[in-house]
Design an enzyme around this catalytic site. Structure first.
Site, short mmCIF file in Angstrom:
data_model
loop_
_atom_site.label_atom_id
_atom_site.label_comp_id
_atom_site.label_asym_id
_atom_site.label_seq_id
_atom_site.Cartn_x
_atom_site.Cartn_y
_atom_site.Cartn_z
N LYS A 84 0.82 -1.21 0.00
CA LYS A 84 0.00 0.00 0.00
C LYS A 84 0.86 1.27 0.00
CE LYS A 84 -1.09 -0.18 4.95
NZ LYS A 84 0.11 -0.99 5.24
N ARG B 188 -5.81 2.34 11.88
CA ARG B 188 -5.35 0.98 12.10
C ARG B 188 -6.16 0.28 13.18
NH1 ARG B 188 0.12 1.22 9.97
NH2 ARG B 188 1.21 -0.73 10.14
N ARG C 262 12.23 -8.01 1.62
CA ARG C 262 12.46 -6.56 1.71
C ARG C 262 13.64 -6.30 2.65
NH1 ARG C 262 7.23 -3.10 3.23
NH2 ARG C 262 7.60 -3.66 5.38
N ARG D 100 14.39 -2.05 8.02
CA ARG D 100 13.63 -1.54 9.14
C ARG D 100 13.81 -2.47 10.33
NH1 ARG D 100 7.71 -0.35 6.75
NH2 ARG D 100 7.26 -0.99 8.89
N ARG E 287 3.21 -8.32 13.65
CA ARG E 287 2.51 -7.24 12.94
C ARG E 287 1.32 -7.78 12.14
NH1 ARG E 287 7.23 -5.14 9.74
NH2 ARG E 287 5.79 -3.69 8.76
P1 AMP Z 1 3.96 0.84 8.79
O1 AMP Z 1 5.14 1.51 8.16
O2 AMP Z 1 2.64 1.42 8.35
O3 AMP Z 1 4.00 -0.66 8.64
O4 AMP Z 1 4.05 1.15 10.36
C1 AMP Z 1 5.14 0.72 11.13
C2 AMP Z 1 4.77 0.71 12.60
O5 AMP Z 1 4.40 2.02 13.03
C3 AMP Z 1 3.57 -0.16 12.96
O6 AMP Z 1 3.91 -1.51 13.13
C4 AMP Z 1 3.12 0.49 14.26
O7 AMP Z 1 3.96 0.15 15.35
C5 AMP Z 1 3.34 1.97 13.97
N1 AMP Z 1 2.16 2.61 13.37
C6 AMP Z 1 2.05 3.11 12.10
N2 AMP Z 1 0.83 3.62 11.88
C7 AMP Z 1 0.13 3.42 13.03
C8 AMP Z 1 -1.20 3.71 13.44
N3 AMP Z 1 -2.08 4.31 12.62
N4 AMP Z 1 -1.56 3.37 14.70
C9 AMP Z 1 -0.71 2.78 15.55
N5 AMP Z 1 0.56 2.47 15.24
C10 AMP Z 1 0.98 2.79 13.99
#
Ligand code: AMP
Length: 191
Positions: free
Chosen positions: A13, A88, A127, A136, A147
């Site tokens: 996404k 989320r 990745r 990451r 996750r």
């Molecule tokens: P992402 O890059 O979207 O996979 O986000 C990486 C991490 O950031 C997630 O595993 C969460 O720990 C945190 N995170 C990102 N967006 C949110 C959100 N909307 N609510 C809570 N935690 C978030």
């Protein structure tokens, strides 16, 4: 156009949000990127968020809602935005609804990028490998599993919420990137 992209970690996404930004100028609002920037800057939020992110858990709704609310007020969002990684949780989705009404904004669509979770786990592991050490810190196998669990338990329940409001569209995320991009443009009526 104001859009939410929904999908598990590794569903692509972020890539799709970036493509929409490049082509149509809608601003990609990635909460993951915002949190990683805070971690990189060593801010108080960053220090707190890093622990939560490295454990594959979610940062609190209160913090995330405040971050997005402030970000949506910026001028660059006036021409449209793509929410990537937010909401989320159902609580975040409800808060988003409320804040959009307060700001005189509305969502045009919520696009779910549908994927096969097993293939996904391998994709995320790839990745990490591709990045050659610059990966990451939450892309390790255990954290990826966590996750994905968190997505299933806390994020997937958002889908019926948006289905009920008639905003939800789904695309197949298991095909080539440009095919996914094409499907997203079709469901958004951008072709
Ligand atoms: P992402 O890059 O979207 O996979 O986000 C990486 C991490 O950031 C997630 O595993 C969460 O720990 C945190 N995170 C990102 N967006 C949110 C959100 N909307 N609510 C809570 N935690 C978030």
């Amino acid at each position: 156009m104001n859009v939410v992209l929904l999908g598990p970690p590794g569903s692509g996404k972020g890539t799709q949000a970036k493509l929409l930004e490049d082509e149509f100028g809608f601003i990609q609002l990635s909460t993951g990127d915002m949190l990683r920037a805070a971690v990189g800057a060593g801010s108080e939020l960053g220090l707190e968020a890093k622990k939560v992110m490295d454990a594959g858990q979610l940062v609190s709704d209160e913090i995330m809602v405040a971050i997005i609310s402030e970000r949506l007020d910026a001028d660059d969002c006036k021409g449209g935005f793509i929410l990537d990684g937010f909401p989320r949780t159902v609580a975040q989705a409800r808060s988003l609804d409320t804040m959009l009404v307060e700001k005189g904004l509305k969502l045009d669509a919520v696009v779910e990028v549908c994927v096969n979770e097993e293939i996904l786990a391998a994709r995320i592991a790839g990745r990490a490998e591709e990045s050659g050490g610059a990966s990451r810190s939450d892309d390790t196998q255990d954290v990826v599993k966590k996750r994905l669990d968190v997505y299933r338990e806390q994020t997937a329940p958002i889908l019926p919420f948006y289905k009920e409001s008639g905003l939800l569209k789904s695309v197949d995320g298991m095909v080539a990137i440009d095919e996914v991009a094409k499907s997203i443009r079709t469901v958004l009526g951008l072709t």
